[in-house]
Design a protein around this motif. Structure first.
Motif, PDB file in Angstrom:
ATOM      1  N   LEU A 239      18.091  60.137  41.068  1.00  0.00           N
ATOM      2  CA  LEU A 239      18.098  61.542  41.104  1.00  0.00           C
ATOM      3  C   LEU A 239      19.699  61.981  40.560  1.00  0.00           C
ATOM      4  CD1 LEU A 239      16.956  62.571  44.775  1.00  0.00           C
ATOM      5  CD2 LEU A 239      15.737  62.262  42.527  1.00  0.00           C
ATOM      6  N   ASN A 240      19.412  62.780  39.417  1.00  0.00           N
ATOM      7  CA  ASN A 240      20.654  63.399  38.682  1.00  0.00           C
ATOM      8  C   ASN A 240      20.608  64.748  38.813  1.00  0.00           C
ATOM      9  OD1 ASN A 240      21.466  60.748  36.878  1.00  0.00           O
ATOM     10  ND2 ASN A 240      19.197  60.732  36.773  1.00  0.00           N
ATOM     11  N   ARG A 241      21.625  65.407  39.137  1.00  0.00           N
ATOM     12  CA  ARG A 241      21.766  66.847  39.283  1.00  0.00           C
ATOM     13  C   ARG A 241      22.069  67.577  37.741  1.00  0.00           C
ATOM     14  NH1 ARG A 241      23.825  70.340  43.552  1.00  0.00           N
ATOM     15  NH2 ARG A 241      23.561  72.555  42.562  1.00  0.00           N
ATOM     16  N   CYS A 242      20.965  68.045  37.382  1.00  0.00           N
ATOM     17  CA  CYS A 242      21.115  68.821  36.209  1.00  0.00           C
ATOM     18  C   CYS A 242      21.802  69.806  36.047  1.00  0.00           C
ATOM     19  CB  CYS A 242      19.586  69.038  35.662  1.00  0.00           C
ATOM     20  SG  CYS A 242      19.453  69.193  33.887  1.00  0.00           S
ATOM     21  N   ARG A 243      23.145  69.646  35.803  1.00  0.00           N
ATOM     22  CA  ARG A 243      24.397  70.612  35.558  1.00  0.00           C
ATOM     23  C   ARG A 243      25.604  69.739  35.035  1.00  0.00           C
ATOM     24  NH1 ARG A 243      26.763  70.432  41.943  1.00  0.00           N
ATOM     25  NH2 ARG A 243      27.467  68.260  41.877  1.00  0.00           N
ATOM     26  N   ASP A 244      26.712  70.737  34.446  1.00  0.00           N
ATOM     27  CA  ASP A 244      27.707  69.750  33.986  1.00  0.00           C
ATOM     28  C   ASP A 244      28.073  68.721  35.279  1.00  0.00           C
ATOM     29  OD1 ASP A 244      28.082  71.419  31.669  1.00  0.00           O
ATOM     30  OD2 ASP A 244      28.936  72.839  32.692  1.00  0.00           O
ATOM     31  N   PRO A 245      28.403  67.699  34.679  1.00  0.00           N
ATOM     32  CA  PRO A 245      28.807  66.684  35.472  1.00  0.00           C
ATOM     33  C   PRO A 245      29.835  66.892  36.389  1.00  0.00           C
ATOM     34  CG  PRO A 245      28.514  65.776  33.229  1.00  0.00           C
ATOM     35  CD  PRO A 245      28.740  67.339  32.951  1.00  0.00           C
ATOM     36  N   ASP A 246      29.874  66.546  37.817  1.00  0.00           N
ATOM     37  CA  ASP A 246      30.829  66.906  38.699  1.00  0.00           C
ATOM     38  C   ASP A 246      30.583  65.760  39.815  1.00  0.00           C
ATOM     39  OD1 ASP A 246      32.580  68.458  40.268  1.00  0.00           O
ATOM     40  OD2 ASP A 246      31.571  70.303  40.205  1.00  0.00           O
ATOM     41  N   ASP A 247      31.396  66.307  40.886  1.00  0.00           N
ATOM     42  CA  ASP A 247      31.533  65.333  41.930  1.00  0.00           C
ATOM     43  C   ASP A 247      29.986  65.279  42.855  1.00  0.00           C
ATOM     44  OD1 ASP A 247      34.039  64.481  41.673  1.00  0.00           O
ATOM     45  OD2 ASP A 247      34.720  65.901  43.198  1.00  0.00           O
ATOM     46  N   GLY A 248      29.766  63.872  43.076  1.00  0.00           N
ATOM     47  CA  GLY A 248      28.218  64.117  43.734  1.00  0.00           C
ATOM     48  C   GLY A 248      27.196  64.282  43.198  1.00  0.00           C
ATOM     49  N   ASP A 249      26.878  63.999  41.970  1.00  0.00           N
ATOM     50  CA  ASP A 249      25.580  64.571  41.362  1.00  0.00           C
ATOM     51  C   ASP A 249      24.647  63.413  41.065  1.00  0.00           C
ATOM     52  OD1 ASP A 249      27.060  63.195  39.206  1.00  0.00           O
ATOM     53  OD2 ASP A 249      27.375  64.965  38.141  1.00  0.00           O
ATOM     54  N   ILE A 250      24.910  62.291  41.618  1.00  0.00           N
ATOM     55  CA  ILE A 250      23.590  61.427  41.346  1.00  0.00           C
ATOM     56  C   ILE A 250      23.459  60.487  42.637  1.00  0.00           C
ATOM     57  CG2 ILE A 250      25.596  59.547  40.672  1.00  0.00           C
ATOM     58  CD1 ILE A 250      23.617  58.445  38.542  1.00  0.00           C
ATOM     59  N   VAL A 251      22.135  59.947  42.817  1.00  0.00           N
ATOM     60  CA  VAL A 251      21.913  59.188  43.989  1.00  0.00           C
ATOM     61  C   VAL A 251      20.909  58.085  43.223  1.00  0.00           C
ATOM     62  CG1 VAL A 251      20.309  59.026  46.102  1.00  0.00           C
ATOM     63  CG2 VAL A 251      21.521  61.301  45.453  1.00  0.00           C
ATOM     64  N   VAL A 252      21.441  56.794  43.711  1.00  0.00           N
ATOM     65  CA  VAL A 252      20.624  55.709  43.146  1.00  0.00           C
ATOM     66  C   VAL A 252      19.866  54.934  44.031  1.00  0.00           C
ATOM     67  CG1 VAL A 252      21.166  53.633  41.712  1.00  0.00           C
ATOM     68  CG2 VAL A 252      22.635  55.600  41.320  1.00  0.00           C
ATOM     69  N   PRO A 253      18.748  54.699  43.836  1.00  0.00           N
ATOM     70  CA  PRO A 253      17.745  53.918  45.021  1.00  0.00           C
ATOM     71  C   PRO A 253      18.146  52.507  44.666  1.00  0.00           C
ATOM     72  CG  PRO A 253      16.385  54.534  43.111  1.00  0.00           C
ATOM     73  CD  PRO A 253      17.697  55.031  42.757  1.00  0.00           C
ATOM     74  N   HIS A 254      18.106  52.043  45.904  1.00  0.00           N
ATOM     75  CA  HIS A 254      17.903  50.693  46.322  1.00  0.00           C
ATOM     76  C   HIS A 254      16.830  50.515  47.311  1.00  0.00           C
ATOM     77  CE1 HIS A 254      22.270  48.871  45.069  1.00  0.00           C
ATOM     78  NE2 HIS A 254      21.806  49.765  44.396  1.00  0.00           N
ATOM     79  N   GLU A 255      16.547  49.222  47.938  1.00  0.00           N
ATOM     80  CA  GLU A 255      15.355  48.963  48.375  1.00  0.00           C
ATOM     81  C   GLU A 255      15.189  49.640  49.805  1.00  0.00           C
ATOM     82  OE1 GLU A 255      14.835  44.893  48.476  1.00  0.00           O
ATOM     83  OE2 GLU A 255      14.678  44.863  46.306  1.00  0.00           O
ATOM     84  N   SER A 256      16.509  49.676  50.499  1.00  0.00           N
ATOM     85  CA  SER A 256      16.464  50.267  51.862  1.00  0.00           C
ATOM     86  C   SER A 256      17.905  51.249  51.877  1.00  0.00           C
ATOM     87  CB  SER A 256      16.384  49.323  53.210  1.00  0.00           C
ATOM     88  OG  SER A 256      17.430  48.537  52.747  1.00  0.00           O
ATOM     89  N   GLU A 257      18.399  51.338  50.839  1.00  0.00           N
ATOM     90  CA  GLU A 257      19.521  52.165  50.862  1.00  0.00           C
ATOM     91  C   GLU A 257      19.556  53.109  49.597  1.00  0.00           C
ATOM     92  OE1 GLU A 257      23.052  49.674  50.862  1.00  0.00           O
ATOM     93  OE2 GLU A 257      22.255  48.488  52.655  1.00  0.00           O
ATOM     94  N   ALA A 258      20.342  54.054  49.562  1.00  0.00           N
ATOM     95  CA  ALA A 258      20.638  55.054  48.430  1.00  0.00           C
ATOM     96  C   ALA A 258      22.052  55.027  48.333  1.00  0.00           C
ATOM     97  CB  ALA A 258      20.181  56.364  48.759  1.00  0.00           C
TER      98      ALA A 258
END
Length: 409
Positions: A239-258
């Protein structure tokens, strides 16, 4: 006194350094690589582990975005279980600038980054716990890199083709005489002087310190960023927040974690910097705007990484949010004819950075062999257990993927 001798000495055991060692060894060159704290112990193993599609940079830097999508496609072919194909979404929430969304999507299409537009209902079908504030998204071929495996597999291939890999061998001094590096003093498991015809500085955020040992000025401007891994099972795409890059704008999936991230704070010393709780809190808070359950999810681990940013480029570009390209600094222009530094760049483009650097080295050594790394699969790519054995061999486990690497299948 008998000293160690090699044709090329590579300093730095992150993705770029081992990529250079692999590339040169496949071209038949005698290579020695030294790293101080185990492979991938610097930036590579302390990232958020995203294989960029290029969409993050598309509207700001078309060339950088084109590099990302090209290398993304190459790594999917050669890296096997070093990569997890998840796809990615650029998500617009209420209040986000719709013009920014359109500009990014259009830029992706012009560059050739595949996109698929999704309305709010379609986004919820992909991510059922996405924020109720979602308005739309577009899908891109982002993926997840397991950097510990990637770095170790490159090192294993280099070793198999004659390279000597020393994961616990810090450089202590660089001896320069008559415009050439004539020796590199190395401690740890080497504890010797290494004489090399050519030296590659791939020390990342520490490149300036190594260059200074040779009397050279490589101005780095490292920034730290926090990653927070939380318990979260079943997230599909990045998940990428579609805005000018800023703090906390990406969530990367792992198998049982994010993995939630990140921040960008300048640091003076890449070995000694504060790790502020506000960075953790802000990253979680901002990422929860896209995926609300992560706000209360148990934190599994937290780590910081330091970006190897090249100061002149940062000054010219104006800081965060602009694509970070790489720079190949031929120090023959600075009076040291047999040394090059490679700085900047992204994990996604490590192979291209290595190829460019190896091309220069071969030109200086009058070697006509060409690069093979784009077409040659990494060893163990279809065998996660073998990849994890390489990680153990080279002491290459980083925090980014420790929930996946070495876990019983």
């Amino acid at each position: 006194m008998t000293r160690m001798e090699t044709t090329v000495l590579v300093v730095g055991g992150g993705a770029t350094g081992v990529g250079v060692a692999r590339d040169l060894s496949l071209r038949g060159i005698d290579v020695t690589l030294v790293e101080r704290d185990g492979l991938a112990s610097g930036t590579s193993g302390r990232s958020h582990g995203l294989l960029h599609s290029g969409a993050r940079y598309a509207e700001a830097d078309a060339v950088g975005a084109e590099e990302c999508i090209r290398e993304n496609e190459i790594l999917r072919e050669i890296a096997g279980a070093c990569i997890r194909d998840t796809g990615g979404l650029f998500v617009q929430l209420e209040g986000d600038d719709p013009d920014y969304f359109e500009a990014k999507r259009s830029a992706c299409e012009e560059i050739g980054i595949p996109t698929t537009s999704l309305d709010a209902d379609a986004v919820r079908e992909r991510v059922d716990e996405i924020s109720a504030a979602v308005e739309r998204a577009f899908e891109v071929p982002d993926a997840v890199i397991y950097p510990s495996r990637l770095v170790a597999a490159n090192a294993a291939d280099a070793r198999d083709h004659g390279a000597s890999i020393h994961p616990h061998a810090p450089v202590e001094d660089v001896v320069v005489s008559d415009g050439r590096v004539t020796g590199v003093e190395v401690g740890g498991t080497v504890d010797d002087r290494i004489d090399a015809e050519y030296v590659v500085n791939a020390a990342g955020a520490w490149a300036g310190e190594l260059a200074a040992m040779a009397g050279l000025d490589v101005s780095m401007r490292p920034t730290r960023g926090v990653m927070v891994s939380v318990e979260y099972d079943g997230l599909g795409p990045v998940l990428n927040r579609c805005r000018d890059p800023d703090d906390g704008d990406i969530v990367v999936p792992h198998e049982s974690e994010a993995v939630l991230g990140t921040t960008s704070v300048a640091v003076e010393d890449p070995d000694d910097y504060p790790k502020e709780e506000w960075e953790v809190e802000r990253s979680v808070e901002e990422c929860a705007e896209m995926l609300p359950p992560v706000a209360d999810a148990p934190v599994v681990r937290t780590w910081w990484g330091v970006r190897p940013l090249y100061a002149p480029d940062e000054d010219e570009r104006g800081g965060r949010g602009i694509s970070r390209g790489f720079f190949r600094l031929d120090h023959a222009d600075d009076g040291v004819e047999n040394m090059v530094s490679v700085v900047g760049g992204k994990l996604t483009t490590y192979r291209q950075m290595a190829e460019s650097t190896a091309d220069l080295v071969c030109d200086r050594l009058d070697v006509g062999a060409t690069c093979e790394t784009a077409d040659r699969p990494l060893p163990g790519r279809d065998d996660p257990a073998q990849l994890d054995a390489f990680v153990d061999e080279f002491d290459g486990q980083g925090p980014t993927d420790q929930d996946v690497v070495g876990r019983p299948s």
